[in-house]
Every structure is written in structure tokens, then in C-alpha cells.
Design an enzyme around this catalytic site. Structure first.
Site, PDB file in Angstrom:
ATOM      1  N   ASP A  83      42.417  75.665  63.418  1.00  0.00           N
ATOM      2  CA  ASP A  83      41.775  76.354  64.684  1.00  0.00           C
ATOM      3  C   ASP A  83      41.102  75.222  65.254  1.00  0.00           C
ATOM      4  O   ASP A  83      40.735  74.149  64.799  1.00  0.00           O
ATOM      5  CB  ASP A  83      40.976  77.310  64.297  1.00  0.00           C
ATOM      6  CG  ASP A  83      39.873  77.083  63.258  1.00  0.00           C
ATOM      7  OD1 ASP A  83      40.290  76.035  62.460  1.00  0.00           O
ATOM      8  OD2 ASP A  83      38.847  77.607  63.040  1.00  0.00           O
ATOM      9  N   ASP A 114      38.834  81.752  59.611  1.00  0.00           N
ATOM     10  CA  ASP A 114      37.577  82.328  58.945  1.00  0.00           C
ATOM     11  C   ASP A 114      37.307  83.880  59.633  1.00  0.00           C
ATOM     12  O   ASP A 114      36.346  84.347  58.853  1.00  0.00           O
ATOM     13  CB  ASP A 114      36.302  81.520  59.342  1.00  0.00           C
ATOM     14  CG  ASP A 114      36.230  81.274  60.727  1.00  0.00           C
ATOM     15  OD1 ASP A 114      36.721  81.759  61.701  1.00  0.00           O
ATOM     16  OD2 ASP A 114      35.443  80.273  61.087  1.00  0.00           O
ATOM     17  N   ASP A 157      42.325  86.446  60.609  1.00  0.00           N
ATOM     18  CA  ASP A 157      42.933  85.227  60.116  1.00  0.00           C
ATOM     19  C   ASP A 157      43.826  85.648  58.912  1.00  0.00           C
ATOM     20  O   ASP A 157      44.376  84.726  58.345  1.00  0.00           O
ATOM     21  CB  ASP A 157      42.380  84.133  60.097  1.00  0.00           C
ATOM     22  CG  ASP A 157      41.622  83.465  61.424  1.00  0.00           C
ATOM     23  OD1 ASP A 157      42.545  83.642  62.510  1.00  0.00           O
ATOM     24  OD2 ASP A 157      40.460  83.019  61.502  1.00  0.00           O
ATOM     25  N   ASP A 213      44.861  55.305  23.318  1.00  0.00           N
ATOM     26  CA  ASP A 213      44.431  56.379  24.084  1.00  0.00           C
ATOM     27  C   ASP A 213      42.905  55.905  24.560  1.00  0.00           C
ATOM     28  O   ASP A 213      42.623  56.557  25.802  1.00  0.00           O
ATOM     29  CB  ASP A 213      44.159  57.677  23.088  1.00  0.00           C
ATOM     30  CG  ASP A 213      45.425  58.331  22.671  1.00  0.00           C
ATOM     31  OD1 ASP A 213      46.454  57.956  23.511  1.00  0.00           O
ATOM     32  OD2 ASP A 213      45.503  59.054  21.628  1.00  0.00           O
TER      33      ASP A 213
END
Length: 551
Positions: free
Chosen positions: A4, A294, A298, A391
Site C-alpha cells: 500500500d 491494515d 485488506d 560443536d
């Protein structure tokens, strides 16, 4: 990214710049309120009264940025909050995205009520039958529409968002039934042009998205000309690319949209249904589509998108439909999230490549050694210590950097190449291990059960150093240490692991259970040569692998 415009690409800080009335456009700073002007008064009254902004102490405004800009304009032109008491609102038709209009009814006295309407220019003109200019109300609106459209385009080309204003007077309080058709036979009065400046970071974000293989598409309810002006300024719309309106989209079938969607970068005056169609059209091309939004309307497009994105101030329905909720409405935040995701993906893949190739190589080496040696090449306790040290060096992999070349290409989760990588790179370490076994057996003389502990210690050190260094070769397609350097944390931990590998047998050599020995200086010279040979071999094979299979 289907984005948007307002708030994401622009600052969402509306300011009225120009007014159109009496057949002319005038800058807001040049309006002379001392001159008697019925059109100006009505334009400002509609802007302020057909408005849901809350006015607090010291004229503090809270509400939609577009509406607060209209109130602020009224205050700048010396209209006071008293207008709200003089003409109280008695009825309203709230704004919605379908009509693109808002209407309020205000009481002047018992026999005079004013109907005020504001909204999109095209939508409002469709509800008007007359227009007012220089104190006269005229009938020939259809002819005047061309003039209005010309001035509308002129403001829109300057990236102004344009709202039109209209009114009519009635002599009674309208009933609920009358309110359903109140928006007709209106008198057009003028337009307000306001600007929502593009975000400074949005232009940079659009450029970064483009360089990272991400297309940015603007979807807005604004006038097409306004949207195009801002899209060009931001770099979203370039020569040869299209911008269309919702009405143009209506005339297209979904198949036509799918054919054209890759060349369309701006959609103006769209409805929620249009957004869903746009998302599906991109998905038909195999694209991963993100949608920002929002509002309640939408939600369908957020749900249909592969990634729905909204802000924490969005409606609850929009939040429910979204996959990601942002604390800041900005395209740069979305882009940064994408890049972080690619980094995480890159680090996961590099860890899996290291783990699989090194473990496969170790197992293969143990298998070969077990066939020819009269003793175990490593004790279980030594393997456990080896795994612990290895590790430890990999703790920093999540913090590691990723080459820029890796980040510029969109990637999908794919583990198909891992087995190929394991089958190619795993045996490489075994080749060096076999050379190491031969050196330990024939040169260092660790060739009997009496020297079993020396052989095991020698392979413990050589194997773990080469395994640890391979991290730096697998993490990049470039030459490690020269063209691409690991994150300092990863480099530090690998160095700690290598030092720990050398020191561990020395510290634990008196502990019988560990079966370690102190090795002669010649051994470490041999290990240095073996590790260098391993590094060269890995780099050569890696280049061949990338050329044949990709990274």
C-alpha cells in the site's frame, strides 16, 4: 511485495498544499480569507465538518492523517472550532472503500440543514448535478467536468492527493430512509490537494529490493496520476512499465491479468477484490507474493498472499489474516526482514553441509581404517571429546555473515543438493585421512598395538583441525580468509577449537581412560602440510562443484 502507498511508501503525514475553487488553483499560503468568498467558505466548512477528527486541548488533533490535514487547513485559514457548535452534525453516512465518499448532515436551524460530502473526484462528480462558481450555481456540469478533470490531473501530477467537496441544502431533518439516497443531486464546490511526501528510506528500499530480485508493486486508492508521480519518484515505475486503475482492471478477465501482471507496477483506485486478483495473478507465475495492509477490507488479500504483513496498529481482522505483524510501517523493515531470512537460510544450509560432509567423511575414514588397522582408529571417548570441541566451534554459525552474492537471489527451501554435496565433499576428507594414516604408519612408525594410543591421538588432532577449518571453506563460494572472511565470533571460536584440539591430548595424556599421548614436533609439521593439502583440495573441488551443481 504488493505494498500500500500511504504510510508504507509515504510518510502518512498529510498537508494541504493547494485548493481549487472558482476555476483556479491557489496555494494554501496565498489564500486571502479577508476577501468575501462563498466558495472558499463552503470548501473549508465541508473539509472541517464532514470529518471525524478529534480536537483536544490547544487544537491537538487525533484521527486519520487525511482528515486531520483538513482540520489543520481550516485552522490555518482562521476558521475556529466554533463552527462545530454552530452547525452540529445530526446524521452521517460513514466513509467506505467501495463508495469512496463520506457524507454528514448538519443543522443550521429548524428549517435549514446542510448536506456535506467529500471523497474521490470521480465518485463525487457522479453524485453531483450542479456546480458553484463565483457565487452562481450552474447546471451544465457535464461540460464543466472536463475543466475539473484538467485541474485534478494538474494537481495529481504534482503528487497531490485530491479530494472533492460538494453540498446541498435541505429544509428538514432527513429520515433513515432518505439517508440511503442522500448522496445525489449535490452541488460541486471545489477540490483540496494535499501531499503525503515519500519516505526518504522508501526510495532506497525500493532500489535494494530491485537489486535483491524483489519486485515492488504499489496498490493504492489514490488517483492514478498521483500514484504514478509518487511511483516514479520512488523508482517503482520505470519506462515501459504500466499503471492501471481499478476500472481498467474490471474490464480484464483473470487470464488477461495473468498475461499482463508482470509489466504492471501501479494499481490505482482499486477495491479489496482487486487486491485478491492481483495476488493470484502473480502467484500464477510462480512468484512468492507478500501483501501489506491494515484495514478490515485488506483481510482477504492478506489471507491469499503467501506472506500477509500488517502493523501492530492494524485492525484485529487484518492481524488475524497476516503472517507477520510489524512494529513500524515501512518498506525498509520488510526488506531487512527478507535479507535476514536469507541470512538465516544461508547459515542453516551451510551448517547442514558441514555436518553431513564432515560426518560422512569421518564414518568413511573409520570404515577404511577399521579394515586395515589392528586396532580402533579412535576410541569412543575420544570421539565424544572430538564432537564436543567441533560443536563448540559451530555455536557461532547463526551469527556468521553471508556473502552479498548469496543475498541478491531469492531462494526457496531446498535440501535436494545436500546429498550430492555430502557424497562429493565427504570423501575428500577421507582422501586426506588415508594419506594421514599412511604417514602415521610408515613415517612416524605408529604401526603396532604398542603405538595404538599415539596413532589415535595423531588422528584425533589431524581430523579435528581439518574438520574445524572446513567451516571456513563451506561457508562461502569464494576463497576463504582472502575474498570472504567469517564473522569475528566464528573465527574466534574456530581458533579456540583448534587450540583446544592441540592442548587437550597434552592435558589429558596422564588420564588412562582417554588414551592420549604427547606427540613429537615432527608430527605438527606433518599436520600443517596435510591441512594445507586438504585446504587446496577442498577449494578446487568446491569450485568444480559450484560450476556443475551451483551453490
Amino acid at each position: 511485495i504488493c505494498s500500500d502507498k500511504t504510510g508504507t511508501l509515504t510518510q502518512n503525514k498529510m498537508t494541504v498544499q493547494k485548493l481549487f475553487y472558482n476555476n483556479r488553483i491557489i496555494d494554501i499560503d496565498k489564500v486571502d480569507t479577508n476577501k468575501e468568498n462563498d466558495e472558499l467558505g463552503r470548501l473549508v466548512y465541508i473539509s472541517m465538518l464532514c470529518n471525524d477528527t478529534k480536537i483536544g486541548e490547544n487544537k491537538q488533533l487525533t484521527g486519520d492523517p487525511t482528515e486531520t490535514a483538513l482540520i489543520d487547513m481550516g485552522f490555518k485559514l482562521d476558521f475556529t472550532p466554533a463552527v462545530f457548535d454552530q452547525m452540529p452534525r445530526v446524521e452521517e453516512v460513514p466513509f467506505d472503500s467501495e463508495r469512496k465518499l463520506m457524507t454528514t448532515v448538519h443543522k443550521v436551524n429548524d428549517s435549514q440543514y446542510m448536506v456535506y460530502t467529500k471523497g474521490g473526484v470521480d465518485e463525487l462528480l457522479a453524485r453531483c448535478s450542479k456546480y458553484q462558481i463565483n457565487g452562481e450555481t450552474k447546471e451544465n456540469l457535464e461540460e464543466y467536468k472536463k475543466t475539473i478533470d484538467g485541474f485534478n490531473d494538474q494537481m495529481a501530477e504534482n503528487a497531490l492527493r485530491v479530494l472533492a467537496m460538494a453540498y446541498k441544502q435541505i429544509d428538514h431533518m432527513p429520515s433513515k430512509e432518505e439517508m440511503k439516497t442522500i448522496e445525489k443531486d449535490l452541488i460541486y464546490i471545489g477540490m483540496v490537494g494535499m501531499i503525503d511526501p515519500p519516505r526518504e528510506e522508501a526510495k532506497v528500499a525500493v532500489a535494494k529490493c530491485k537489486s535483491a530480485g524483489i519486485k515492488t508493486v504499489m496498490i493504492t486508492g489514490d488517483h492514478k496520476v498521483t500514484a504514478v508521480a509518487i511511483a516514479k519518484e520512488l523508482g517503482i515505475l520505470e519506462d515501459g512499465e504500466d499503471a492501471i486503475t481499478g476500472s481498467q482492471l474490471e474490464t480484464m478477465s483473470q487470464e488477461e491479468l495473468i498475461q499482463k501482471v508482470e509489466n504492471i507496477r501501479v494499481y490505482a483506485r482499486v477495491s479489496p477484490e482487486h487486491k485478491v486478483r492481483i495476488v493470484k495473478a502473480w502467484q500464477a507465475h510462480g512468484e512468492i507474493v507478500a501483501m501489506t495492509g491494515d484495514g478490515v477490507n485488506d483481510a482477504p488479500s492478506l489471507h491469499n498472499a503467501d506472506v500477509g504483513i500488517c502493523v501492530n496498529t492494524a485492525t484485529d481482522i487484518a492481524k488475524e489474516a497476516s503472517d507477520i505483524i510489524l512494529l513500524k510501517k515501512s518498506l525498509s523493515v520488510v526488506f531487512n526482514g527478507v535479507i535476514e531470512g536469507r541470512k538465516v537460510y544461508g547459515n542453516i544450509i551451510k551448517y547442514m553441509k558441514m555436518a553431513l560432509s564432515s560426518d560422512f567423511g569421518d564414518v568413511f575414514s573409520i570404515f577404511i581404517a577399521s579394515i586395515f588397522l589392528p586396532f580402533l582408529p579412535l576410541l569412543p571417548i575420544q570421539m565424544l571429546i572430538q564432537d564436543f570441541l567441533y560443536d563448540f566451534s559451530q555455536i557461532a554459525i547463526p551469527y556468521d555473515d553471508v556473502d552479498e552474492e548469496f543475498l541478491v537471489k531469492p531462494r526457496k527451501w531446498d535440501t535436494k543438493g545436500l546429498s550430492t554435496f555430502m557424497n562429493v565433499m565427504g570423501p575428500i576428507s577421507s582422501v586426506i585421512d588415508v594419506f594421514a594414516f599412511l604417514v602415521f604408519w610408515f613415517i612416524l612408525g605408529y604401526n603396532s598395538t604398542a603405538s595404538e594410543s599415539y596413532f589415535q591421538t595423531a588422528w584425533f588432532v589431524e581430523c579435528l583441525i581439518s574438520e574445524t577449518l572446513i567451516i571456513h571453506f563451506v561457508r562461502t563460494s569464494k576463497v576463504p580468509f582472502v575474498q570472504s572472511r567469517a564473522n569475528p565470533i566464528l573465527t574466534a571460536l574456530t581458533m579456540v577449537t583448534i587450540i583446544g584440539t592441540i592442548v587437550t591430548p597434552i592435558i589429558l595424556h596422564n588420564v588412562t581412560a582417554f588414551n592420549f599421548e604427547i606427540l613429537p614436533p615432527l608430527y605438527y609439521l606433518i599436520v600443517l602440510v596435510l591441512v594445507m593439502a586438504y585446504a587446496i583440495l577442498v577449494q578446487v573441488v568446491k569450485k568444480w562443484y559450484i560450476k556443475k551443481y551451483g551453490d
